[in-house]
Motif scaffolding. Sequence first.
Motif, PDB file in Angstrom:
ATOM      1  N   GLY A 227       6.137  17.911   9.971  1.00 23.14           N
ATOM      2  CA  GLY A 227       4.716  17.696  10.189  1.00 23.14           C
ATOM      3  C   GLY A 227       4.283  16.263   9.954  1.00 23.14           C
ATOM      4  N   PRO A 228       2.970  16.038   9.774  1.00 22.78           N
ATOM      5  CA  PRO A 228       2.430  14.668   9.726  1.00 22.78           C
ATOM      6  C   PRO A 228       2.677  13.939   8.421  1.00 22.78           C
ATOM      7  CG  PRO A 228       0.670  16.263   9.409  1.00 22.78           C
ATOM      8  CD  PRO A 228       1.894  17.055   9.750  1.00 22.78           C
ATOM      9  N   ALA A 229       3.115  14.636   7.368  1.00 26.14           N
ATOM     10  CA  ALA A 229       3.311  13.994   6.064  1.00 26.14           C
ATOM     11  C   ALA A 229       4.563  14.543   5.400  1.00 26.14           C
ATOM     12  CB  ALA A 229       2.098  14.240   5.168  1.00 26.14           C
ATOM     13  N   PHE A 230       5.244  13.689   4.673  1.00 29.19           N
ATOM     14  CA  PHE A 230       6.403  14.163   3.909  1.00 29.19           C
ATOM     15  C   PHE A 230       5.958  15.150   2.838  1.00 29.19           C
ATOM     16  CE2 PHE A 230       8.931  13.784   0.000  1.00 29.19           C
ATOM     17  CZ  PHE A 230      10.131  14.289   0.467  1.00 29.19           C
ATOM     18  N   CYS A 231       4.980  14.755   2.014  1.00 24.85           N
ATOM     19  CA  CYS A 231       4.465  15.640   0.970  1.00 24.85           C
ATOM     20  C   CYS A 231       3.168  15.071   0.425  1.00 24.85           C
ATOM     21  CB  CYS A 231       5.489  15.806  -0.150  1.00 24.85           C
ATOM     22  SG  CYS A 231       4.896  16.799  -1.551  1.00 24.85           S
TER      23      CYS A 231
ATOM     24  N   GLY B 245       4.313   9.301   6.647  1.00 30.84           N
ATOM     25  CA  GLY B 245       2.941   9.724   6.407  1.00 30.84           C
ATOM     26  C   GLY B 245       2.574   9.635   4.941  1.00 30.84           C
ATOM     27  N   ALA B 246       1.705  10.558   4.496  1.00 31.79           N
ATOM     28  CA  ALA B 246       1.234  10.552   3.114  1.00 31.79           C
ATOM     29  C   ALA B 246       2.331  11.015   2.159  1.00 31.79           C
ATOM     30  CB  ALA B 246       0.010  11.456   2.986  1.00 31.79           C
ATOM     31  N   CYS B 247       2.563  10.219   1.136  1.00 31.03           N
ATOM     32  CA  CYS B 247       3.498  10.572   0.065  1.00 31.03           C
ATOM     33  C   CYS B 247       2.720  10.414  -1.238  1.00 31.03           C
ATOM     34  CB  CYS B 247       4.728   9.669   0.082  1.00 31.03           C
ATOM     35  SG  CYS B 247       5.677   9.782   1.613  1.00 31.03           S
TER      36      CYS B 247
ATOM     37  N   ILE C 159       1.755   5.508   0.001  1.00 31.91           N
ATOM     38  CA  ILE C 159       2.147   6.053  -1.297  1.00 31.91           C
ATOM     39  C   ILE C 159       0.955   5.966  -2.238  1.00 31.91           C
ATOM     40  CG2 ILE C 159       3.594   5.574  -3.314  1.00 31.91           C
ATOM     41  CD1 ILE C 159       5.736   4.603  -1.223  1.00 31.91           C
ATOM     42  N   ARG C 160       0.736   7.040  -3.000  1.00 36.01           N
ATOM     43  CA  ARG C 160      -0.406   7.035  -3.909  1.00 36.01           C
ATOM     44  C   ARG C 160      -0.144   7.961  -5.091  1.00 36.01           C
ATOM     45  NH1 ARG C 160      -5.618   9.344  -4.077  1.00 36.01           N
ATOM     46  NH2 ARG C 160      -5.127  10.771  -2.362  1.00 36.01           N
ATOM     47  N   LEU C 161      -0.610   7.546  -6.270  1.00 34.85           N
ATOM     48  CA  LEU C 161      -0.560   8.370  -7.482  1.00 34.85           C
ATOM     49  C   LEU C 161      -2.000   8.638  -7.923  1.00 34.85           C
ATOM     50  CD1 LEU C 161       2.303   6.643  -9.547  1.00 34.85           C
ATOM     51  CD2 LEU C 161       2.443   8.769  -8.213  1.00 34.85           C
ATOM     52  N   PRO C 162      -2.545   9.816  -7.638  1.00 31.30           N
ATOM     53  CA  PRO C 162      -3.970  10.073  -7.886  1.00 31.30           C
ATOM     54  C   PRO C 162      -4.289  10.774  -9.201  1.00 31.30           C
ATOM     55  CG  PRO C 162      -3.072  11.822  -6.553  1.00 31.30           C
ATOM     56  CD  PRO C 162      -1.907  10.887  -6.880  1.00 31.30           C
ATOM     57  N   GLU C 163      -3.300  11.061 -10.025  1.00 35.30           N
ATOM     58  CA  GLU C 163      -3.502  12.012 -11.117  1.00 35.30           C
ATOM     59  C   GLU C 163      -4.476  11.537 -12.197  1.00 35.30           C
ATOM     60  OE1 GLU C 163       0.770  12.739  -9.569  1.00 35.30           O
ATOM     61  OE2 GLU C 163      -0.521  11.011  -9.997  1.00 35.30           O
ATOM     62  N   VAL C 164      -4.486  10.239 -12.521  1.00 31.89           N
ATOM     63  CA  VAL C 164      -5.351   9.768 -13.605  1.00 31.89           C
ATOM     64  C   VAL C 164      -6.815  10.083 -13.317  1.00 31.89           C
ATOM     65  CG1 VAL C 164      -6.212   7.714 -14.810  1.00 31.89           C
ATOM     66  CG2 VAL C 164      -3.757   8.008 -14.441  1.00 31.89           C
ATOM     67  N   ALA C 165      -7.241   9.934 -12.080  1.00 28.09           N
ATOM     68  CA  ALA C 165      -8.629  10.241 -11.716  1.00 28.09           C
ATOM     69  C   ALA C 165      -8.954  11.720 -11.910  1.00 28.09           C
ATOM     70  CB  ALA C 165      -8.893   9.832 -10.270  1.00 28.09           C
ATOM     71  N   MET C 166      -7.928  12.553 -12.024  1.00 24.29           N
ATOM     72  CA  MET C 166      -8.121  13.988 -12.258  1.00 24.29           C
ATOM     73  C   MET C 166      -8.046  14.320 -13.745  1.00 24.29           C
ATOM     74  SD  MET C 166      -5.513  15.001  -9.193  1.00 24.29           S
ATOM     75  CE  MET C 166      -5.368  16.725  -9.624  1.00 24.29           C
TER      76      MET C 166
ATOM     77  N   GLY D 273      -4.973   4.365  -8.386  1.00 27.88           N
ATOM     78  CA  GLY D 273      -4.922   5.438  -7.388  1.00 27.88           C
ATOM     79  C   GLY D 273      -4.951   4.930  -5.971  1.00 27.88           C
ATOM     80  N   SER D 274      -4.798   3.626  -5.793  1.00 28.02           N
ATOM     81  CA  SER D 274      -4.909   3.025  -4.461  1.00 28.02           C
ATOM     82  C   SER D 274      -3.627   3.228  -3.655  1.00 28.02           C
ATOM     83  CB  SER D 274      -5.188   1.523  -4.584  1.00 28.02           C
ATOM     84  OG  SER D 274      -6.400   1.299  -5.269  1.00 28.02           O
ATOM     85  N   PRO D 275      -3.733   3.338  -2.327  1.00 26.77           N
ATOM     86  CA  PRO D 275      -2.532   3.461  -1.496  1.00 26.77           C
ATOM     87  C   PRO D 275      -1.670   2.211  -1.586  1.00 26.77           C
ATOM     88  CG  PRO D 275      -4.512   4.082  -0.265  1.00 26.77           C
ATOM     89  CD  PRO D 275      -4.975   3.436  -1.529  1.00 26.77           C
ATOM     90  N   LEU D 276      -0.373   2.416  -1.671  1.00 21.65           N
ATOM     91  CA  LEU D 276       0.582   1.308  -1.698  1.00 21.65           C
ATOM     92  C   LEU D 276       1.195   1.177  -0.309  1.00 21.65           C
ATOM     93  CD1 LEU D 276       2.067  -0.743  -3.609  1.00 21.65           C
ATOM     94  CD2 LEU D 276       3.891   0.974  -3.742  1.00 21.65           C
ATOM     95  N   PRO D 277       0.984   0.060   0.376  1.00 23.50           N
ATOM     96  CA  PRO D 277       1.576  -0.104   1.710  1.00 23.50           C
ATOM     97  C   PRO D 277       3.096  -0.057   1.649  1.00 23.50           C
ATOM     98  CG  PRO D 277      -0.098  -1.789   1.267  1.00 23.50           C
ATOM     99  CD  PRO D 277       0.181  -1.099  -0.035  1.00 23.50           C
ATOM    100  N   VAL D 278       3.696   0.407   2.714  1.00 19.05           N
ATOM    101  CA  VAL D 278       5.142   0.584   2.718  1.00 19.05           C
ATOM    102  C   VAL D 278       5.865  -0.746   2.558  1.00 19.05           C
ATOM    103  CG1 VAL D 278       5.417   0.470   5.234  1.00 19.05           C
ATOM    104  CG2 VAL D 278       7.046   1.783   3.867  1.00 19.05           C
ATOM    105  N   ALA D 279       5.291  -1.840   3.084  1.00 18.53           N
ATOM    106  CA  ALA D 279       5.944  -3.141   2.936  1.00 18.53           C
ATOM    107  C   ALA D 279       6.028  -3.540   1.468  1.00 18.53           C
ATOM    108  CB  ALA D 279       5.196  -4.201   3.735  1.00 18.53           C
ATOM    109  N   THR D 280       4.971  -3.273   0.707  1.00 20.72           N
ATOM    110  CA  THR D 280       4.987  -3.588  -0.726  1.00 20.72           C
ATOM    111  C   THR D 280       5.951  -2.667  -1.461  1.00 20.72           C
ATOM    112  OG1 THR D 280       2.676  -4.282  -0.587  1.00 20.72           O
ATOM    113  CG2 THR D 280       3.561  -3.873  -2.778  1.00 20.72           C
ATOM    114  N   ALA D 281       5.982  -1.399  -1.061  1.00 17.33           N
ATOM    115  CA  ALA D 281       6.916  -0.465  -1.680  1.00 17.33           C
ATOM    116  C   ALA D 281       8.361  -0.922  -1.479  1.00 17.33           C
ATOM    117  CB  ALA D 281       6.718   0.934  -1.108  1.00 17.33           C
ATOM    118  N   ARG D 282       8.655  -1.448  -0.303  1.00 14.08           N
ATOM    119  CA  ARG D 282      10.002  -1.973  -0.038  1.00 14.08           C
ATOM    120  C   ARG D 282      10.263  -3.229  -0.856  1.00 14.08           C
ATOM    121  NH1 ARG D 282      14.130  -3.520  -0.314  1.00 14.08           N
ATOM    122  NH2 ARG D 282      15.731  -4.005   1.237  1.00 14.08           N
TER     123      ARG D 282
END
Length: 338
Positions: free
Chosen positions: A208-212, A255-257, A279-286, A314-323
């Motif tokens: 589908g459109p996103a890995f997870c 897609g969204a990870c 890529i995003r880690l949203p848990e702290v805001a929760m 919680g901001s999205p991390l672009p794939v280029a930065t992740a690499r």
Amino acid sequence: MADVPIVRPAGLSPRRDDPLLAGSPVLGVDLRGPVTDVGPLDGDRILVGVGPVAPGWETLAADLDVTLVPRDAGRPTVTVEDPERALAELGDAVAAAPRAARTLAGLLRWSGTLPVHAALDAESFAYSTLLGGTEFRAWLDGRGVRPLPPDVAEPVRVERHGTELRLTLDRPQRRNAYGRRLRDALVDALDIALLDGSIERVLLTGAGPAFCSGGDLDEFGTTPDLVTAHLVRTRGGAARPLHALRDRVEVRLHGACVGAGIELPAFAGWVVAAPDTTIRLPEVAMGLIPGAGGTVSIPRRIGRHRTLHLALTGSPLPVATAREWGLVDEVSEVAEVS
């Protein structure tokens, strides 16, 4: 926007009655000037360096929780356009969930010295504590009552091709959310490779459109008690088998990870990301912290400083930065999955 105080390193352990610092969970540390004496580190606050880092301050930058700089200066730093403005934005994020933020910062300072299994336990203890906290309760109350997600017969497709085991997260209608059914099916599939030494390679993808898209939010808050929640995360989750199989595992992201969607892949020996990966880690805001192993797997790839920044903002991390950081090993169209 938060008015986060900035002190010189000599003022790192200020008087508790200092009105400038009263109630501030974040403290900026100015690393732009000449080297001076350094006060004792204030462990009660999240310490954020403000750069560029002047010569001689590199060791202190490594000791802080993260340092914001206009130009890359290695793992303890995160590159931003305006460090002082980024500090204020970080202060806003922490102020929204200060208990979760401080818990995460404290955990990351020392859990990296533990063996992986012990570090996973430490993460889960902290996570279970926050499950019983007011910040998570406020998030649950704000979300409102949600129906449990529908069951699916086979949330993970398992195929064997010679010595390769191919696993596909297969709940595309829920963007492969990491709910209990998918988690259990993934662990069962990984156990096949653990028990069968003839499997030389495990390939993990998502349909589908996103890995997870991360944990299934409709299941949050439904565990009967915090002890059970801890045991399920640590003994029934996918982090341990993925770590045990890491030398044989390749994960392909697209897609969204989000949350578990990057925490678990980071355990793998090789991670390939499609160009559209975010890529995003949203848990702290929760009111929580990463709980699928992310405080263990991600720092071992990019360091605790960048992990903390990723989770607090919680901001999205672009794939280029992740690499560039090493969170993914390769960016390629091959990671795309229909």
